[in-house]
Design a protein around this motif. Structure first.
Motif, PDB file in Angstrom:
ATOM      1  N   SER A  48       0.836  -1.191   0.000  1.00 12.26           N
ATOM      2  CA  SER A  48       0.000   0.000   0.000  1.00 12.26           C
ATOM      3  C   SER A  48       0.875   1.246   0.000  1.00 12.26           C
ATOM      4  O   SER A  48       1.980   1.241   0.542  1.00 12.26           O
ATOM      5  CB  SER A  48      -0.909   0.025   1.228  1.00 12.26           C
ATOM      6  OG  SER A  48      -1.855  -1.015   1.185  1.00 12.26           O
ATOM      7  N   ALA A  63       0.533   5.459   0.683  1.00 12.00           N
ATOM      8  CA  ALA A  63      -0.248   6.611   1.111  1.00 12.00           C
ATOM      9  C   ALA A  63       0.578   7.865   0.877  1.00 12.00           C
ATOM     10  O   ALA A  63       1.813   7.809   0.828  1.00 12.00           O
ATOM     11  CB  ALA A  63      -0.617   6.481   2.586  1.00 12.00           C
ATOM     12  N   SER A 114      -3.560  14.966  -0.515  1.00  8.37           N
ATOM     13  CA  SER A 114      -4.541  14.330  -1.401  1.00  8.37           C
ATOM     14  C   SER A 114      -4.200  14.648  -2.840  1.00  8.37           C
ATOM     15  O   SER A 114      -4.807  15.519  -3.468  1.00  8.37           O
ATOM     16  CB  SER A 114      -5.943  14.812  -1.055  1.00  8.37           C
ATOM     17  OG  SER A 114      -6.283  14.421   0.249  1.00  8.37           O
ATOM     18  N   ASP A 132      -7.366   4.084  -5.085  1.00  9.73           N
ATOM     19  CA  ASP A 132      -8.578   4.590  -4.458  1.00  9.73           C
ATOM     20  C   ASP A 132      -8.331   6.075  -4.200  1.00  9.73           C
ATOM     21  O   ASP A 132      -7.713   6.448  -3.211  1.00  9.73           O
ATOM     22  CB  ASP A 132      -8.873   3.836  -3.154  1.00  9.73           C
ATOM     23  CG  ASP A 132     -10.218   4.211  -2.559  1.00  9.73           C
ATOM     24  OD1 ASP A 132     -10.671   5.356  -2.768  1.00  9.73           O
ATOM     25  OD2 ASP A 132     -10.811   3.374  -1.869  1.00  9.73           O
ATOM     26  N   ASN A 133      -8.814   6.900  -5.107  1.00 10.66           N
ATOM     27  CA  ASN A 133      -8.538   8.330  -4.993  1.00 10.66           C
ATOM     28  C   ASN A 133      -9.209   8.940  -3.769  1.00 10.66           C
ATOM     29  O   ASN A 133      -8.675   9.881  -3.169  1.00 10.66           O
ATOM     30  CB  ASN A 133      -8.993   9.045  -6.259  1.00 10.66           C
ATOM     31  CG  ASN A 133      -8.152   8.674  -7.468  1.00 10.66           C
ATOM     32  OD1 ASN A 133      -7.002   8.264  -7.336  1.00 10.66           O
ATOM     33  ND2 ASN A 133      -8.736   8.795  -8.652  1.00 10.66           N
ATOM     34  N   ALA A 134     -10.349   8.419  -3.388  1.00  9.68           N
ATOM     35  CA  ALA A 134     -11.046   8.940  -2.217  1.00  9.68           C
ATOM     36  C   ALA A 134     -10.252   8.689  -0.935  1.00  9.68           C
ATOM     37  O   ALA A 134     -10.239   9.525  -0.028  1.00  9.68           O
ATOM     38  CB  ALA A 134     -12.430   8.315  -2.109  1.00  9.68           C
ATOM     39  N   LYS A 135      -9.595   7.525  -0.885  1.00 11.68           N
ATOM     40  CA  LYS A 135      -8.789   7.179   0.285  1.00 11.68           C
ATOM     41  C   LYS A 135      -7.336   7.603   0.120  1.00 11.68           C
ATOM     42  O   LYS A 135      -6.523   7.424   1.027  1.00 11.68           O
ATOM     43  CB  LYS A 135      -8.862   5.680   0.560  1.00 11.68           C
ATOM     44  CG  LYS A 135     -10.249   5.204   0.974  1.00 11.68           C
ATOM     45  CD  LYS A 135     -10.243   3.717   1.304  1.00 11.68           C
ATOM     46  CE  LYS A 135     -11.610   3.252   1.760  1.00 11.68           C
ATOM     47  NZ  LYS A 135     -11.632   1.797   2.084  1.00 11.68           N
ATOM     48  N   ASN A 136      -7.021   8.135  -1.058  1.00 10.88           N
ATOM     49  CA  ASN A 136      -5.654   8.612  -1.324  1.00 10.88           C
ATOM     50  C   ASN A 136      -4.634   7.490  -1.171  1.00 10.88           C
ATOM     51  O   ASN A 136      -3.584   7.658  -0.521  1.00 10.88           O
ATOM     52  CB  ASN A 136      -5.308   9.780  -0.388  1.00 10.88           C
ATOM     53  CG  ASN A 136      -4.311  10.722  -0.998  1.00 10.88           C
ATOM     54  OD1 ASN A 136      -4.348  11.001  -2.185  1.00 10.88           O
ATOM     55  ND2 ASN A 136      -3.398  11.217  -0.175  1.00 10.88           N
ATOM     56  N   THR A 137      -4.929   6.341  -1.777  1.00 11.51           N
ATOM     57  CA  THR A 137      -4.017   5.208  -1.701  1.00 11.51           C
ATOM     58  C   THR A 137      -3.856   4.555  -3.070  1.00 11.51           C
ATOM     59  O   THR A 137      -4.750   4.617  -3.917  1.00 11.51           O
ATOM     60  CB  THR A 137      -4.500   4.136  -0.711  1.00 11.51           C
ATOM     61  OG1 THR A 137      -5.797   3.681  -1.120  1.00 11.51           O
ATOM     62  CG2 THR A 137      -4.561   4.672   0.706  1.00 11.51           C
TER      63      THR A 137
END
Length: 113
Positions: free
Chosen positions: A21, A23, A27, A72-77
């Motif tokens: 993963s 992060a 954002s 996952d752009n919403a979770k910024n991952t």
């Protein structure tokens, strides 16, 4: 300045799986095509897989059918699912924008029996 933090590496036997993963401190993912890179000892860093903003993916031949990149752009991952791991996959893995931003520390993946 954005910072990437990679996680999920470890020691795994040949044929095993890991999920990496990535992060970011800001954002930013929705603005960039992203990639997973790796650098093995004594070798240059190489792009292993990439994913565009719209979700199109590309892989180097040696990982096709075994690795899957997702975002996952919403979770910024950004993630990298690695299956059927081989000893030659051993390396430090990094994520970064394809356009090039500061590198994180990476996460070590070691495939060994």
């Amino acid at each position: 300045q954005v910072q990437f933090v990679e996680s999920g590496g470890g020691l795994v036997q040949p044929g095993g799986s890991l999920r990496l993963s990535c992060a970011a401190s800001k954002s930013i993912f929705r603005f960039y095509d992203m990639g997973w890179y790796r650098q093995a000892p004594g070798k240059q860093r190489e792009l292993v897989a990439d994913i565009t903003i719209s979700g199109n993916t590309n892989y180097i031949d040696s990982v096709k059918g075994r690795f899957t990149i997702s975002r996952d752009n919403a979770k910024n991952t950004v993630s990298l699912q690695m299956n059927s791991l081989k000893p030659e996959d051993t390396a430090v893995y990094y994520c970064n924008a394809l356009s090039g931003l500061p590198w994180g520390r990476g996460t070590q993946v070691t495939v060994s029996s």
